[in-house]
Design an enzyme around this catalytic site. Sequence first.
Site, PDB file in Angstrom:
ATOM      1  CE1 TYR A  53      -1.579  -4.695  -3.852  1.00 45.62           C
ATOM      2  CE2 TYR A  53      -0.412  -2.967  -3.271  1.00 45.62           C
ATOM      3  CZ  TYR A  53      -1.562  -3.397  -3.698  1.00 45.62           C
ATOM      4  OH  TYR A  53      -2.365  -2.756  -4.004  1.00 45.62           O
ATOM      5  CE  LYS A  74     -13.615  -8.090   5.023  1.00 46.81           C
ATOM      6  NZ  LYS A  74     -14.554  -7.610   5.353  1.00 46.81           N
ATOM      7  CG  ASP A  90     -15.504  -4.001   5.860  1.00 46.20           C
ATOM      8  OD1 ASP A  90     -14.873  -4.001   6.672  1.00 46.20           O
ATOM      9  OD2 ASP A  90     -16.660  -4.890   5.707  1.00 46.20           O
ATOM     10  CG  ASP A 136      -2.329   0.922  -3.469  1.00 49.94           C
ATOM     11  OD1 ASP A 136      -2.406   1.938  -3.571  1.00 49.94           O
ATOM     12  OD2 ASP A 136      -2.087   0.068  -4.367  1.00 49.94           O
ATOM     13  CG  ASP A 140      -4.979   6.581  -4.076  1.00 50.53           C
ATOM     14  OD1 ASP A 140      -3.721   6.673  -3.714  1.00 50.53           O
ATOM     15  OD2 ASP A 140      -4.833   6.146  -5.228  1.00 50.53           O
TER      16      ASP A 140
END
Length: 362
Positions: free
Chosen positions: A135, A190, A222, A246, A250
Amino acid sequence: MKIAVLPGDGIGTEIVAEAIRVLDTLDLSFEMESALVGGAAYEAHGHPLPEATLKLAKEADAVLFGAVGDWKYDRLERSLRPEQAILGLRKNLGLFANFRPAICYEQLVGASSLKPELIAGLDILIIRELTGDIYFGQPRGRRIAVDGHFPGAEEAFDTMRYSRPEVERIAHVAFQAARKRSKRVTSVDKANVLETFQFWKDIVTEVGKEYPDVELDHMYVDNAAMQLVKAPKKFDVVVTGNMFGDILSDEAAMLTGSIGMLPSASLNAGNQGLYEPSHGSAPDIAGKGVANPLATILSAAMMLRFSLNQPDAADRIESAVKHVLAQGLRTADIWSAGTTKVGTREMGDAVVAAITKKAITG
Ligand code: NAD
């Protein structure tokens, strides 16, 4: 103690108003000063994070933030969009650690889309690194490709990067938070595909050796996304990078039934923090008086605990929220048959009343 109050756009103004009424009820001595941010600031001053707002936020001990954004600003150049105000505040205040508790309140077990037995008693804490990763990584942009699958074609690119100190400090935050809970940390990465996250995993493992009393495990993102809906109670503290955090936070939010219930805190190294609900400005319900103010009220409780050193006052707010839920009061987002539907203001009134009554009756 000084609190900068930045209500923002959409339901931001409605829900922050209720949080302020709750704070006023506590009879603590702090100064509160409001300023425009997001689309409201763009309309008034031509920028989503005006200098005066940033100055107020920097000088305050804590920032109470509502939400920013509206689809009507989607065509503005990126630097002027309301959401840039949040990124600007994070960057300028050095808010690198985001705390998002996902707690399933007993009375709201039925509001989740998961089976009650999977989420009853859920209490996990997602710690997201907030100022690094893809980001913020440079360079980024658009250009004509010189290699790859389509040389000569237009392409866009971002840069995923983390430095050692950035990973070390968020790892310390996670291990220290775990010490106050069940002493378990899951680091999500990851590492099987990304160099950045092999580096992340190595450093978290190293830092973990300084906390032999805390159990550390690692999980690919994942798999973490899958496990969060399969067996969410297996997690306790989850620490991860900016982008994975992020998305996973959620997902964790929805386990609890409503995003309208979830507070968050973003802290810097000096415990100065920005406190905001986990949801956005909800333009679809703005101005209707139906938004759930509890996430913002609970964010104010986190602010009292983390930045303003008022743990008792934080407890009073949190038990008042449990009390109103036990009374059966629900805003539309968490309503179910057999409970009483109330609006934003009535929900705020009920929390204020619960705090006042408790103060009188002890
Ligand atoms: P959103 O979180 O605003 O809304 C998603 C859904 O949840 C909507 O149906 C909304 O009505 C509902 N909802 C959200 N908060 C609620 C509450 N307190 N009570 C009841 N229902 C609630 O997400 P979105 O629709 O994707 O985004 C809307 C705007 O908010 C966009 O401009 C987006 O960029 C912005 N946004 C801002 C922040 C922030 O300020 N931190 C975060 C996310 C999105």
